[in-house]
Every structure is written in C-alpha cells, then in structure tokens.
Scaffold this motif. Structure first.
Motif, short mmCIF file in Angstrom:
data_model
loop_
_atom_site.label_atom_id
_atom_site.label_comp_id
_atom_site.label_asym_id
_atom_site.label_seq_id
_atom_site.Cartn_x
_atom_site.Cartn_y
_atom_site.Cartn_z
N GLY A 19 1.19 -1.88 0.37
CA GLY A 19 -0.19 -0.20 0.07
C GLY A 19 0.90 1.50 -0.23
N ASP A 20 1.87 1.17 0.71
CA ASP A 20 3.17 2.69 0.91
C ASP A 20 3.32 2.70 -0.57
OD1 ASP A 20 2.61 2.22 3.82
OD2 ASP A 20 4.35 1.05 3.32
N VAL A 21 4.00 1.55 -1.44
CA VAL A 21 4.01 2.08 -2.72
C VAL A 21 3.29 1.91 -4.07
CG1 VAL A 21 4.68 0.56 -4.94
CG2 VAL A 21 5.77 -0.26 -3.03
N LEU A 22 1.73 2.57 -3.53
CA LEU A 22 0.77 2.67 -3.90
C LEU A 22 0.05 3.88 -4.45
CD1 LEU A 22 -1.67 2.74 -6.28
CD2 LEU A 22 -2.97 1.63 -3.66
N ALA A 23 0.45 4.35 -2.09
CA ALA A 23 0.70 6.06 -2.58
C ALA A 23 2.01 6.14 -2.82
CB ALA A 23 0.66 6.37 -1.16
N GLY A 24 3.11 6.04 -3.12
CA GLY A 24 3.84 7.07 -3.79
C GLY A 24 3.83 6.71 -4.95
N PHE A 25 3.00 5.58 -5.86
CA PHE A 25 2.82 5.90 -7.82
C PHE A 25 1.49 7.00 -7.72
CE2 PHE A 25 3.31 0.93 -8.76
CZ PHE A 25 4.75 0.53 -8.86
N ILE A 26 0.85 7.17 -7.12
CA ILE A 26 -0.14 8.56 -7.44
C ILE A 26 0.61 9.11 -7.09
CG2 ILE A 26 -1.84 9.44 -6.26
CD1 ILE A 26 -3.27 6.24 -4.91
N THR A 27 1.37 9.16 -5.92
CA THR A 27 1.73 10.66 -5.67
C THR A 27 3.25 11.17 -6.72
OG1 THR A 27 2.19 10.18 -3.63
CG2 THR A 27 3.61 12.18 -4.14
N GLY A 28 3.40 10.32 -7.54
CA GLY A 28 4.31 10.02 -8.93
C GLY A 28 3.26 10.90 -10.04
N LEU A 29 2.73 10.06 -10.42
CA LEU A 29 1.93 10.58 -11.59
C LEU A 29 0.94 12.00 -10.88
CD1 LEU A 29 -0.35 7.18 -12.17
CD2 LEU A 29 1.66 8.37 -13.17
N LEU A 30 0.98 12.41 -9.83
CA LEU A 30 0.69 13.47 -9.69
C LEU A 30 1.52 14.99 -9.48
CD1 LEU A 30 -1.25 13.04 -6.08
CD2 LEU A 30 -1.84 13.50 -8.55
N ALA A 31 2.52 13.91 -8.89
CA ALA A 31 3.86 15.55 -9.54
C ALA A 31 4.14 15.59 -11.50
CB ALA A 31 5.29 14.08 -9.48
N ARG A 32 3.37 14.59 -11.94
CA ARG A 32 3.33 14.31 -13.64
C ARG A 32 2.56 15.31 -14.41
NH1 ARG A 32 6.10 10.04 -16.23
NH2 ARG A 32 5.84 11.36 -18.59
N GLY A 33 1.56 15.80 -13.16
CA GLY A 33 0.50 16.67 -13.64
C GLY A 33 -1.10 15.86 -14.13
N PHE A 34 -0.87 14.49 -12.88
CA PHE A 34 -1.85 13.81 -13.42
C PHE A 34 -3.19 14.82 -13.36
CE2 PHE A 34 0.28 11.23 -16.09
CZ PHE A 34 -0.30 9.77 -16.76
N ALA A 35 -4.73 14.85 -13.31
CA ALA A 35 -5.57 14.94 -11.90
C ALA A 35 -5.29 13.69 -10.69
CB ALA A 35 -6.82 15.08 -12.86
N PRO A 36 -6.21 14.42 -9.91
CA PRO A 36 -6.64 12.72 -9.15
C PRO A 36 -7.43 11.62 -8.95
CG PRO A 36 -6.51 15.15 -8.02
CD PRO A 36 -6.74 15.45 -9.72
N GLN A 37 -8.78 11.67 -9.29
CA GLN A 37 -9.15 10.56 -10.28
C GLN A 37 -8.11 9.92 -11.33
OE1 GLN A 37 -12.06 9.78 -9.30
NE2 GLN A 37 -11.92 8.03 -10.41
N ALA A 88 -5.21 9.94 -12.10
CA ALA A 88 -3.71 9.17 -10.74
C ALA A 88 -3.72 7.75 -9.94
CB ALA A 88 -3.08 10.29 -10.50
N ALA A 89 -5.32 8.23 -9.73
CA ALA A 89 -5.50 6.92 -8.83
C ALA A 89 -5.73 5.91 -9.69
CB ALA A 89 -6.77 7.80 -7.65
N GLU A 90 -6.64 5.70 -10.98
CA GLU A 90 -7.41 4.56 -11.80
C GLU A 90 -5.60 4.07 -12.04
OE1 GLU A 90 -9.43 6.62 -14.60
OE2 GLU A 90 -11.32 6.88 -13.42
N ALA A 91 -5.00 5.01 -12.36
CA ALA A 91 -3.68 4.91 -13.86
C ALA A 91 -2.48 3.72 -12.90
CB ALA A 91 -2.73 6.02 -14.07
N ALA A 92 -2.22 4.26 -11.77
CA ALA A 92 -1.38 3.74 -10.64
C ALA A 92 -2.21 2.89 -9.73
CB ALA A 92 -1.71 4.85 -9.13
N ALA A 93 -3.24 2.52 -10.20
CA ALA A 93 -4.16 1.26 -8.81
C ALA A 93 -3.85 0.30 -10.42
CB ALA A 93 -5.29 1.45 -8.49
N TRP A 94 -4.33 0.76 -11.64
CA TRP A 94 -3.72 -0.81 -12.12
C TRP A 94 -2.21 -1.36 -12.85
CZ3 TRP A 94 -0.95 -0.90 -17.14
CH2 TRP A 94 -1.56 -1.91 -18.33
N LEU A 95 -1.66 0.11 -12.42
CA LEU A 95 -0.05 -0.24 -12.79
C LEU A 95 0.12 -1.10 -11.71
CD1 LEU A 95 0.86 2.70 -14.12
CD2 LEU A 95 1.84 0.56 -15.51
N HIS A 96 -0.36 -0.74 -10.47
CA HIS A 96 0.53 -2.00 -9.19
C HIS A 96 -0.07 -3.14 -9.23
CE1 HIS A 96 -0.25 -2.16 -4.50
NE2 HIS A 96 0.76 -1.47 -4.59
N VAL A 97 -0.87 -3.63 -9.68
CA VAL A 97 -1.65 -4.56 -10.48
C VAL A 97 -0.75 -5.40 -11.23
CG1 VAL A 97 -3.49 -6.55 -11.12
CG2 VAL A 97 -4.34 -4.28 -8.84
#
Length: 574
Positions: free
Chosen positions: A517-535, A537-546
């Motif tokens: 779960g900590d890695v997932l939080a980092g994935f979302i944070t990295g995508l937010l840093a890249r300019g993804f919108a919150p929704q 970023a969360a969707e893409a990070a969750a998919w990539l996590h799996v």
C-alpha cells in the motif's frame, strides 16, 4: 476503459433499444440464449465434438436417461461427476436447465430449445408459475413446451436423483440481474442449489456437471456483488454460496462481476454481444456509469526536450528513526513511475538512517510544521505524500500544514488514522487535489456510518455496495477516495467512479504483503507530480500496481513493485 452497468442501467438501455424499434424484447432474449449456447461450446469444445450418430435429436417423449445409458454403460456406472473429456467423446450430451419466474428464466427456455436442436437431451424445471411469466418469457416457455416437458421444481430429482448426477451441463437461469430480494419460498430450492453447487473451485475445475449461470449466479446482487441473505425471520440469515464454472452476461459486465463476492461466484465471466450498440446506449451520463480500469489512462512519455523539474517534484514525509521504511517505499515508487525528483522529508533523528539507504532520492530535514512551511516555499514541490510510517502524532501536526498549501496531496496510513477521533476535522482541511487511500480499517475509522452500511448483510437488492460507499465518502470528503482491496474502488466528489479489480485473470493475491500500500501511495504521488488529475492518477496507479504484481508473480515483496515498472511500461509501448 469499459463500462460496468447496474441492473437498472442495463434495463434502460434495453428498453430504449426496444422503444426505438431497432429490436424487440423477444429478439434480445433469443440473442441472449444463443450467446449462452455459443459460450458453452467455446468454453468446452469437447461438448460439440460428440459422434455424429449420437448428436441426432431424440424423439419427443423419449427418456434422456435411457438415451444416455444406451450410448455408454460407463456413464451410468460412474456417475456424471467423475467423467473426463475422454469419457465424453461419442456420448450424447445432457443438460438440466433451471428457469426462474422472470426474463432470466425466458433466456433459459431459449438455451434449452437451442441445445435440444443440437441433439442434446434436455430437462427443464420451472421455479414459479408459468401463468405469471413475463410476455417474452412466456413465448419461449411455449416454444419449449412444443419440444419437451417443463417440470415444476422437484427436490428429489434435482438434489438426490439422477437428473443432476447425470447431467453434463447445469444451467442456472433462475434470477440473474433481476433479483431484488432474498427468496425464501420455495426455500428448498435455495438449499438444494447451495448443497449441490456450493463447490470449491478445485472441484468445479475437474468435475461434472459444469455449472453455467445466465447473467449472474442466482442469489448474487447485480449492483453490489454481495450474496443476498437467505433465512427465515426467526433464524440467522445465511448467504447463498452458488458458484458457476462459467457466467455468461450480455452487452456489458455488471458491477457484480467485479465486486465483493461476485467475481468469486462467477469464477469466469464472458460477455456476449446482443446488438445493443446504437444511440440508446448513450442515455446514461458518464458520471453515473462505473468504469472498469482495464488499461492505463494516457500515460505520457517523457519529452526529449524535458528536464527533471518539468516532470514534477514530489515530497514524501517519513516517520522517525526505525520508521522510515514505508516512506522510502513510497518515494521509490514515485520516482520509478516518472516523477522528475523525489525528496524525503525526515525528522532529525532519522536523517542519518535515511541518508544511508538512498541514492537517487533526495533528503530534507523536516522537524516540525514550521520547517515544513519553509520547505514548501519552493513552488516546484508540486505533489506531497503524508502518512506511510509517519506516526499519528507527527501526522496530526504536519497534515494541516501540508493541506494549507493546496498542493496535490496523497494521504495514506497514519495521516488517516490520526483523525479517527474527529474525522470532520480532517474533512474541513481537505481540498479537491487530495487523494485519500484507505484500506478497510482506515475507511471504517474515517467513515464509520458508511462502513456500517456496507458491512450490514444485505437481504434485498440493489444492495448498498462498495461503489456506493466510496462515492458517498468522496462526496463527504470533497476529494478523491481510493478504497483499497482486490476490488479497489476510486471515486470523485462529482460521482465519477472506477473499479480496478484484481480478479479473474488479473488476480494477484501476493499483493497482500507488508508495504504494498505504501508503494501504491508513491505511485499516485509520482503521477500527481507529473500533472495527472487526482482521479486519473489514482486509476492509473492502481492499474499499474496490479500489473507490476502480476509481472513479478508469487514471492513478491513490496520492494519488488517499483522495480517491475520498466518491464510493464515496455509492454505498454510494444
């Protein structure tokens, strides 16, 4: 991404198509039944390969049991549950079809007729009153009656007699998506189905009869994936545990195919097209429809002309000495997923510990709220992550400071638990650029009333679902909520909602490991840093996590997840 529909949305699409004159309800029912038969032969080709002589339709009134005994003595001696595909060769196939009192039952009558036309011996049982069948189902009931009998449900035959034990396929066309309440009458039917079909997946894989459910295994709520509770008022409710080898649904998957108990009950789901592809499919707004996250969303490549600051700078705050591992996992995830820079903000007593563990990551001393304010004067820090391993006391001090800067922010773990005594204190601080990432326990601490509704065993449908709970939580918090689990649900305050389901071929049970779960939080944070919108970023990070977990396989530990991203990205670009 593809759509996941509720029962009401599916009915609205069908009704719009019928009202347009494009198709009739009877035609849709015929296409559905044809889709089920096609799916049976696609899933088990051996069923379509019986000897030509054995595939001729039996005479009306002939006993299917005698036909089978004539084709092979081994069938009667061994019992259908012990047959192998080799045993099937040359044998006339046999199906038992259980039809319910609605249109799902109508689909069952079509399946029975089409299998009969292919030379199968078919026995049909009706749970309900034929006189009360809906018009289209009644037409198909009568069509079947011209070919064979419809017996009322007979417990001795379907439970203990030779009907079920000698069947090749058992078709569950009882209730499908139309079930709105737990049926207790005839209660015997449910108990018999439970006793007969409450099988482990291992047994389902190897033995006969094969269970085929039309739309959904009966007893599962189509909008929640939960098994509706069965039981009298004076006894404890018991959820029906029907499992199907194969579930065949139409046009689009329903929410239940991806949530809660639904995927486990379905085992495998196939979607069949029944021709609902016109303008009537656009009658439902995009925020009403739940999306299935089945691919990444617009992941951008880094430009040749870019530099590290053009891809964002994430700040991830850690806990004290001996509690920095979670933040370092998150930071590694943020860096691997493409943030240009990632800095760990650590208290003084953890500075040396962290410095000894990192290379590409940067380090800043963040002792307290005052120091965090100084760090955040740098506008290039455009994404924040607070919570992993922070400790609740540090989180209570730093979360309000971080949120006051209105930067894109992920709150996880201790940043959520720190406010369990007064969740409203946190909600007043939140803004639209925040993503909350609770697991079940954290969700219950922040949204206890919502969690209680979700945990209440459902007795009628549409039952309150994880989708409903996450949408309600997002509306209350005023930001994106990612509710973790094998059926991760992501919702925005405007009702936009998506499901990232690690089920069926995407199952990754090894994700249940410390730190994932900590890695997932980092994935979302990295995508937010890249300019993804919150929704997004969360969707893409969750998919990539799996996808990272699936790429690695069993034996995964959290540290492996970020290291699998290059491999996953390479496949996406191929």
């Amino acid at each position: 991404m593809s759509e996941l529909l509720t029962a009401a949305q599916m009915r609205a699409i069908e009704q719009a198509a019928i009202e347009s004159g494009e198709v009739t309800g009877l035609e849709l029912m015929e296409r559905a039944g044809q889709g089920v038969v096609e799916a049976i032969f696609e899933e088990w080709p051996e069923f379509a390969e019986e000897r030509a002589a054995a595939s001729k339709p039996a005479q009306i009134g002939a006993s299917p049991r005698s036909t089978l005994k004539a084709s092979t003595g081994r069938f009667a001696a061994k019992g259908g549950s012990d047959l192998t595909p080799q045993d099937i060769s040359g044998m006339r196939m046999r199906a038992v079809v259980l039809c319910g009192p609605g249109n799902n039952g109508g689909d069952g009558f079509v399946v029975a007729r089409l299998l009969h036309e292919k030379g199968w011996a078919v026995e049909v049982f009706l749970c309900g009153d034929a006189e009360k069948l809906p018009p289209d189902a009644r037409v198909n009931y009568e069509r079947w009656c011209a070919l064979g009998e419809v017996e009322p449900y007979n417990r001795d035959k379907t439970r203990d007699g030779e009907v079920t034990s000698k069947a090749s396929v058992f078709v569950d066309a009882l209730f499908g998506t139309g079930l709105t309440r737990a049926v207790t009458q005839p209660k015997e039917l449910y108990w018999d189905v439970h006793d007969r079909w409450g099988l482990s997946k291992a047994r389902l894989d190897g033995l006969f009869p094969k269970i085929v459910s039309v739309d959904l295994p009966s007893g599962v709520c189509s909008d929640s994936g939960m098994a509706l509770v069965v039981g009298d008022n004076d006894e404890d409710g018991v959820a029906l545990d029907v499992k199907a080898n194969l579930t065949v649904t139409f046009h689009r998957e329903k929410i239940a195919h991806r949530l809660a108990h639904g995927a486990e009950a379905c085992v495998r789901t196939i979607v069949k097209d029944i021709g609902l592809n016109g303008e009537h499919c656009n009658t439902i707004s995009s925020t009403e429809v739940v999306q299935l996250v089945d691919q990444t969303v617009g992941f951008p490549n880094k430009s040749d002309q870019a530099h590290k600051f053009s891809h964002g700078h994430a700040l991830i705050l850690s806990g004290g000495s001996g509690q920095t591992g979670a933040a370092r996992l998150a930071a590694r995830g943020a860096l691997r997923i493409g943030a240009g820079l990632v800095t760990l903000g650590v208290p003084p007593n953890a500075q040396q510990e962290v410095a000894c563990q990192i290379t590409a990551l940067m380090l800043k001393r963040v002792a307290d709220g005052e120091r965090l304010c100084e760090v955040l004067q740098d506008d290039r820090l455009n994404a924040l992550c607070l919570g992993p391993g922070m400790g609740v006391e540090r989180a209570r001090e730093l979360v309000p400071v971080a949120l006051s800067y209105k930067r894109a922010t992920v709150l996880d773990a201790d940043a959520l638990s720190a406010f369990e005594d007064d969740p409203n204190e946190l909600f007043e601080l939140l803004h639209e650029n925040v993503v909350l990432t609770p697991h079940g326990g954290e969700f219950a601490r922040l949204f206890p009333d919502i969690a209680a509704k979700l945990a209440d065993p459902p007795t009628k449908g549409p039952a309150y679902s994880k989708v409903d709970a996450t949408r309600e939580a997002a509306a209350r918090a005023g930001c994106v909520v990612l509710f973790k689990g094998p059926d991760t649900v992501i919702a925005s305050p405007n009702g936009q909602c998506a499901v990232n389901a690690a089920v069926y071929e995407r199952a990754a049970p090894w994700l249940a490991t410390a730190g994932s779960g900590d890695v997932l939080a980092g994935f979302i944070t990295g995508l937010l840093a890249r300019g993804f919108a919150p929704q997004q970023a969360a969707e893409a990070a969750a998919w990539l996590h799996v996808e990272c977990a699936r790429a690695f396989g069993p034996g995964l530990i959290a540290e492996d997840l970020p290291e699998m991203l290059p491999q996953v990205f390479s496949k996406l670009e191929a």
